[in-house]
Design a protein around this motif. Structure first.
Motif, PDB file in Angstrom:
ATOM      1  N   LEU A   1       2.759   0.542   0.556  1.00 34.75           N
ATOM      2  CA  LEU A   1       1.938   1.021  -0.557  1.00 34.75           C
ATOM      3  C   LEU A   1       0.456   1.054  -0.172  1.00 34.75           C
ATOM      4  CD1 LEU A   1       3.534  -0.794  -3.623  1.00 34.75           C
ATOM      5  CD2 LEU A   1       3.455   1.660  -3.227  1.00 34.75           C
ATOM      6  N   LEU A   2       0.005   0.004   0.475  1.00 37.45           N
ATOM      7  CA  LEU A   2      -1.404  -0.033   0.872  1.00 37.45           C
ATOM      8  C   LEU A   2      -1.738   1.089   1.851  1.00 37.45           C
ATOM      9  CD1 LEU A   2      -2.041  -3.854   1.286  1.00 37.45           C
ATOM     10  CD2 LEU A   2      -3.078  -2.338  -0.384  1.00 37.45           C
ATOM     11  N   TYR A   3      -0.907   1.278   2.872  1.00 44.14           N
ATOM     12  CA  TYR A   3      -1.181   2.337   3.844  1.00 44.14           C
ATOM     13  C   TYR A   3      -1.119   3.719   3.202  1.00 44.14           C
ATOM     14  CZ  TYR A   3      -1.057  -0.931   7.741  1.00 44.14           C
ATOM     15  OH  TYR A   3      -1.329  -1.949   8.604  1.00 44.14           O
ATOM     16  N   THR A   4      -0.208   3.882   2.232  1.00 45.60           N
ATOM     17  CA  THR A   4      -0.113   5.161   1.535  1.00 45.60           C
ATOM     18  C   THR A   4      -1.428   5.468   0.821  1.00 45.60           C
ATOM     19  OG1 THR A   4       2.246   4.872   1.202  1.00 45.60           O
ATOM     20  CG2 THR A   4       1.139   6.456  -0.233  1.00 45.60           C
ATOM     21  N   HIS A   5      -1.980   4.469   0.134  1.00 46.52           N
ATOM     22  CA  HIS A   5      -3.199   4.718  -0.645  1.00 46.52           C
ATOM     23  C   HIS A   5      -4.471   4.589   0.183  1.00 46.52           C
ATOM     24  CE1 HIS A   5      -1.231   5.312  -4.428  1.00 46.52           C
ATOM     25  NE2 HIS A   5      -0.411   4.335  -4.123  1.00 46.52           N
TER      26      HIS A   5
END
Length: 105
Positions: free
Chosen positions: A97-101
């Motif tokens: 999730l962090l890398y996506t955002h």
């Protein structure tokens, strides 16, 4: 013979006077003007340094505000996603999730 020794001495004296007059008339004012011309350059350099420091500080403040805004956005997105899911997310899911955002950062 006395007159011969007087001539070179008076010649040296007139030469010294000419050099002294040259120094007083040309070199002195030139050095004074050079000094006066360099003072504004020094002041301008100080002003540029002061403005650069101010601009750097303001840029840092803007960057900090932008990072803070972006972090709170990401925190809201993650909080919403975690609330939407029933149960705790694994660390791999959190990283995903962090890398996506953060990819859109």
């Amino acid at each position: 013979m006395g007159s011969k020794s007087a001539e070179p001495r008076s010649g040296r004296l007139s030469h010294r006077r000419a050099v002294l007059l040259y120094l007083l008339a040309i070199v002195g004012p030139t050095l004074a003007l050079l000094f006066l011309g360099l003072q504004p350059v020094r002041r301008q350099r100080q002003a540029v340094a002061s403005l650069t420091a101010s601009k750097l500080r303001l840029s840092g403040e803007r960057l900090a505000a932008e990072v803070e805004r972006r972090v709170s956005q990401l925190a809201e997105v993650l909080s919403y996603r975690f609330r939407r899911r029933k149960g705790a997310a694994t660390s791999n899911e959190t990283e995903k999730l962090l890398y996506t955002h953060l990819g859109r950062f």
